[in-house]
Design a protein around this motif. Sequence first.
Motif, PDB file in Angstrom:
ATOM      1  N   MET A   1       1.697   8.714   1.680  1.00  0.00           N
ATOM      2  CA  MET A   1       0.544   8.204   2.801  1.00  0.00           C
ATOM      3  C   MET A   1      -0.588   9.441   2.678  1.00  0.00           C
ATOM      4  SD  MET A   1      -0.049   5.025   1.930  1.00  0.00           S
ATOM      5  CE  MET A   1      -0.455   4.424   4.019  1.00  0.00           C
TER       6      MET A   1
ATOM      7  N   PRO B   1      -0.192   0.235   5.685  1.00  0.00           N
ATOM      8  CA  PRO B   1       1.388   0.562   5.172  1.00  0.00           C
ATOM      9  C   PRO B   1       2.159  -0.843   4.029  1.00  0.00           C
ATOM     10  CG  PRO B   1       2.273   0.943   6.994  1.00  0.00           C
ATOM     11  CD  PRO B   1       1.572   0.230   7.237  1.00  0.00           C
TER      12      PRO B   1
ATOM     13  N   ILE C   1       5.529   3.488   9.266  1.00  0.00           N
ATOM     14  CA  ILE C   1       5.217   3.768   7.410  1.00  0.00           C
ATOM     15  C   ILE C   1       6.752   4.373   6.564  1.00  0.00           C
ATOM     16  CG2 ILE C   1       4.678   5.525   5.872  1.00  0.00           C
ATOM     17  CD1 ILE C   1       2.346   5.679   7.265  1.00  0.00           C
ATOM     18  N   SER C   2       7.296   3.856   6.184  1.00  0.00           N
ATOM     19  CA  SER C   2       8.291   3.787   5.656  1.00  0.00           C
ATOM     20  C   SER C   2       8.753   5.079   5.519  1.00  0.00           C
ATOM     21  CB  SER C   2       8.914   3.178   4.147  1.00  0.00           C
ATOM     22  OG  SER C   2       8.516   1.520   4.531  1.00  0.00           O
TER      23      SER C   2
ATOM     24  N   ARG D   1       1.115  -1.728   0.267  1.00  0.00           N
ATOM     25  CA  ARG D   1      -0.440  -0.239  -0.186  1.00  0.00           C
ATOM     26  C   ARG D   1       0.773   1.297  -0.050  1.00  0.00           C
ATOM     27  NH1 ARG D   1      -5.211   0.267   1.971  1.00  0.00           N
ATOM     28  NH2 ARG D   1      -5.069   1.316   3.776  1.00  0.00           N
ATOM     29  N   GLU D   2       1.818   1.193   0.782  1.00  0.00           N
ATOM     30  CA  GLU D   2       2.243   2.454   1.018  1.00  0.00           C
ATOM     31  C   GLU D   2       3.318   2.636  -0.307  1.00  0.00           C
ATOM     32  OE1 GLU D   2       5.405   2.213   4.532  1.00  0.00           O
ATOM     33  OE2 GLU D   2       6.688   0.785   2.829  1.00  0.00           O
ATOM     34  N   GLN D   3       3.801   1.616  -1.448  1.00  0.00           N
ATOM     35  CA  GLN D   3       4.610   1.566  -2.260  1.00  0.00           C
ATOM     36  C   GLN D   3       3.866   2.049  -3.475  1.00  0.00           C
ATOM     37  OE1 GLN D   3       6.072  -2.298  -2.686  1.00  0.00           O
ATOM     38  NE2 GLN D   3       8.489  -2.070  -1.937  1.00  0.00           N
TER      39      GLN D   3
ATOM     40  N   SER E   1       3.090   5.351  -3.114  1.00  0.00           N
ATOM     41  CA  SER E   1       4.517   6.619  -3.714  1.00  0.00           C
ATOM     42  C   SER E   1       4.458   6.448  -5.076  1.00  0.00           C
ATOM     43  CB  SER E   1       5.866   5.819  -2.977  1.00  0.00           C
ATOM     44  OG  SER E   1       5.498   5.918  -1.390  1.00  0.00           O
TER      45      SER E   1
ATOM     46  N   ALA F   1       7.770   7.150   1.984  1.00  0.00           N
ATOM     47  CA  ALA F   1       6.372   6.715   2.175  1.00  0.00           C
ATOM     48  C   ALA F   1       5.328   7.301   3.155  1.00  0.00           C
ATOM     49  CB  ALA F   1       5.994   5.738   2.089  1.00  0.00           C
ATOM     50  N   VAL F   2       5.673   8.965   3.998  1.00  0.00           N
ATOM     51  CA  VAL F   2       4.953   9.760   4.672  1.00  0.00           C
ATOM     52  C   VAL F   2       4.223   9.815   3.729  1.00  0.00           C
ATOM     53  CG1 VAL F   2       4.803  10.905   7.048  1.00  0.00           C
ATOM     54  CG2 VAL F   2       6.775   8.561   6.896  1.00  0.00           C
TER      55      VAL F   2
ATOM     56  N   ARG G   1       0.957   4.449  12.292  1.00  0.00           N
ATOM     57  CA  ARG G   1       1.454   5.192  11.759  1.00  0.00           C
ATOM     58  C   ARG G   1       3.251   4.988  11.851  1.00  0.00           C
ATOM     59  NH1 ARG G   1       4.803  10.041  11.718  1.00  0.00           N
ATOM     60  NH2 ARG G   1       3.984  11.343  10.410  1.00  0.00           N
TER      61      ARG G   1
END
Length: 440
Positions: free
Chosen positions: A157, A176, A149-150, A115-117, A120, A153-154, A146
């Motif tokens: 996201m 994430p 999250i990498s 999801r975070e990729q 991004s 990617a903050v 929270r």
Amino acid sequence: MKKQLLALVSAAALCAGLMGPASAAGQTFTDVPQGHWAYESVDYAVDKGYFSGTGVDTFSPDYTMTRAMLWTVLSRMDNYTGTSAPSQPWYKSGQDWAVKNGISDGTNPDADITREQFASMLYNFARHTGRDTSTGSTVLNQFADRSSISSYAVDAMAWAVTHGIVSGTTSTTVSPAVVTTRAQAAAMLMRFDKMGEGTQVDPEEADYETIFRVINAPPLYPGDSIDVGGLAFIAIGSEPYGANVKVGVTYTVTCSDPSMARIYRENSISQDEVCYGVEGLKAGTATITAVGSDGFRGTVTITVKGDEAEPTDPDSPNVDWGEYAEIIDKMIQLTNEERARNGLGELKVSERLMSGAAIRADECTISFSHTRPNGGDPIGSAEILAATSSLDANRAINNWIQSDAHHKIMLNSKYNYIGVGVAEGTDGRYYYVELFSVQQ
């Protein structure tokens, strides 16, 4: 007799579903019927040419997206017309486009996209195409995870949550690192396309208060609970009444668990409120999030009451374990033990996959192949097959463990659910099937 082992290779079908020409508008898929939570999104994405089906009438909504697949889809959305040479991987053109335009670093093409990729790459695509990249500075504070999250990617996201492209997986989590399915990708791409539709209103200049609530959940009690198969209605109004509609504010409404409740636009209730229907699909609690083009963001929690989640107890009456219950139970146990030895979580038993595995085992006595005898759709996201001359759970599992291709499927961290089937053929051999899926 020599053991026969087969591993399902779904990549070719999925890649064909990306590389082929766009399906005709209005095409229907047997695995995304009307009433499926992603029906509108899939129809939209296919009509736009972002995706096509994986078969004549299948979309494979539960199959996961890879990084290469998203490069290809986003390059299409950018009207990029480059093609990969015959000697190159199918995704090479999209990969080159993504690297050149700062969408991705182009690594790990076959990896499932999280999801975070996804957020991004879509965020980078928004910047590349000049879309709104404004972000609510505190929008992620509502999520307990929270910090997971990498760092890279903050911002992405936060942007995706601000604009309703990504919603929480629960009221307090955004997950994430969870992988993205084709259906979820279609939904996020549609929300991205529709982002900002309607009149943009500066929140500080809005002279009304937005009211976001659930109404008319029968029987008429406060609308935070419905039955499986029942309906509730989301109403987004304002004080003064109708002010938000009058200035043309539009909303994106999402559900944290689309498999639990289906959200659809409902235009017949009021001309002075923006309304959505909520259909209960299975028991559970989910968060409904609304994001408005006036900067509004609100959430409500809805509970769907009904049958409990699928049990994992082999004695449960809700799962048909059949005449080979002990063998099936042992195979599930051995599979989970192998996953545990490799640091992976336990697979839960799915009633749907158990039923499907029983069907597939019977079909394998007719045709020992991943192509179903009647040409039917795949069941689950992946399957592994085995045939032996004696009924032996340990032998079947050990055969799979000793095969790299089968072992890789057993140890795939993205899968959460399992179903097992066993059948005896007229040839006296025993046929085994394990089905895996991300969702129930």
